[in-house]
Design an enzyme around this catalytic site. Sequence first.
Site, PDB file in Angstrom:
ATOM      1  N   TYR A 229     -38.051 -38.301  10.691  1.00 21.59           N
ATOM      2  CA  TYR A 229     -38.984 -37.229  11.061  1.00 21.59           C
ATOM      3  C   TYR A 229     -38.771 -36.049  10.122  1.00 21.59           C
ATOM      4  O   TYR A 229     -37.633 -35.657   9.835  1.00 21.59           O
ATOM      5  CB  TYR A 229     -38.754 -36.773  12.505  1.00 21.59           C
ATOM      6  CG  TYR A 229     -39.645 -35.624  12.920  1.00 21.59           C
ATOM      7  CD1 TYR A 229     -40.858 -35.858  13.557  1.00 21.59           C
ATOM      8  CD2 TYR A 229     -39.290 -34.296  12.651  1.00 21.59           C
ATOM      9  CE1 TYR A 229     -41.693 -34.811  13.926  1.00 21.59           C
ATOM     10  CE2 TYR A 229     -40.114 -33.243  13.008  1.00 21.59           C
ATOM     11  CZ  TYR A 229     -41.317 -33.506  13.638  1.00 21.59           C
ATOM     12  OH  TYR A 229     -42.146 -32.471  13.982  1.00 21.59           O
TER      13      TYR A 229
ATOM     14  N   GLU B  53     -46.405 -31.890   9.614  1.00 22.29           N
ATOM     15  CA  GLU B  53     -45.545 -32.875  10.272  1.00 22.29           C
ATOM     16  C   GLU B  53     -45.725 -34.226   9.593  1.00 22.29           C
ATOM     17  O   GLU B  53     -46.852 -34.724   9.499  1.00 22.29           O
ATOM     18  CB  GLU B  53     -45.891 -32.980  11.751  1.00 22.29           C
ATOM     19  CG  GLU B  53     -44.970 -33.908  12.533  1.00 22.29           C
ATOM     20  CD  GLU B  53     -45.322 -33.972  14.002  1.00 22.29           C
ATOM     21  OE1 GLU B  53     -44.486 -33.552  14.826  1.00 22.29           O
ATOM     22  OE2 GLU B  53     -46.434 -34.421  14.327  1.00 22.29           O
TER      23      GLU B  53
END
Length: 389
Positions: free
Chosen positions: A109, A197
Amino acid sequence: MDVHEYQAKELLASCGVAVPPGTVAFSPDQAVYAATELGGSHWVVKAQIHAGARGKAGGIKLCRTYHEVQQAARDLLGKRLVTTQTGPEGKPVQRVYVELADPYERELYLGFVLDRKLERVRVIASKHGGMEIEEIAKTDPDAILQVIVEPAVGLLPFQARELAFQLGLNLKQVSRAVQSILGAYRAFRDNDATMLEINPLVVTKDDKVLALDAKMSFDDNALFRRRNIVDMNDPSQSDPREAQALEHSLNYIGLDGEIGCIVNGAGLAMATMDMIKHAGGNPANFLDVGGGASAERVATAFRLVLSDANVKVVLVNIFAGINRCDWVAQGVIDAVKATNITAPLVVRLAGTNVEAGRKLLDESGINVITADSLADAAQKAVAAYRSVK
């Protein structure tokens, strides 16, 4: 302002972030053509909407043949995809992204957000990719890595290397991850983004580090200098009322209540919504007409609020400082006469030229419920709704 995944990947690729080969398609035949151009034997067809959690909602399909690519595009295009982030109404799918599907070994991530409290960019990373960051924070908070970027110097290579090593990458993977992390920061900074993101950032068997998915949001106040970002806007993904408000420089967010709000100032608009809830009602919208609430802007705001069929009462709450109550009152009068409003109208005016504004309303001949305070206005609006529902 948000953009689609394929648009975010274009911006990332232009800054040196490695992304899998892919092409956008607007029809099933275009999707098949895209797959043939990409080559390979496995492809992913992804619905392009401004929301996450597409995979759980069936918006991402793995295909092994051209026929499956065509069928996946046919199943998605023209539909409304409902995910946990769209609400029950979903988002329309008007394009799909066909991407080459290569196997990978790890999911990571990587995110960048504008921390308004610190007035800094915060970089967030984790070994647990493919999950919502909120879920990671709950289940394993120690797995979240964070770096605060000093704006005078930007994100430095040693900070990116530290992140890469903390993610458990080997030497070859680290160098490629550093390139992706620094490139993603440049894409964030140079385009006035407020959120980026990459979830997941994947590591392949041959040590490549690829942005498998990407989301980006941008500062609306900076769009005047980012014409390339403005050109990426997809109006179909926004509430039509919000798109109309943007054209008239009004700050509008549609809600699901019955009391339409026309207020000047974001803080007063929030307080008005809270007071309506406190009085037992439900606001139908957030609408800030701004400091220069001229008669024309107020009339435009009326048309916008009344375009919502759920609105049964309209509450106008103006505290005039920069603007004047008589201007606002004239806008209310013009709007009522132009729209033939039948819903009860509650008006609270305070500030500059308040007496002149009230006099205009009293002599206008229109049916107005006046209020002396915010609490009084909210109570009268809720009472008016209960009398007509």
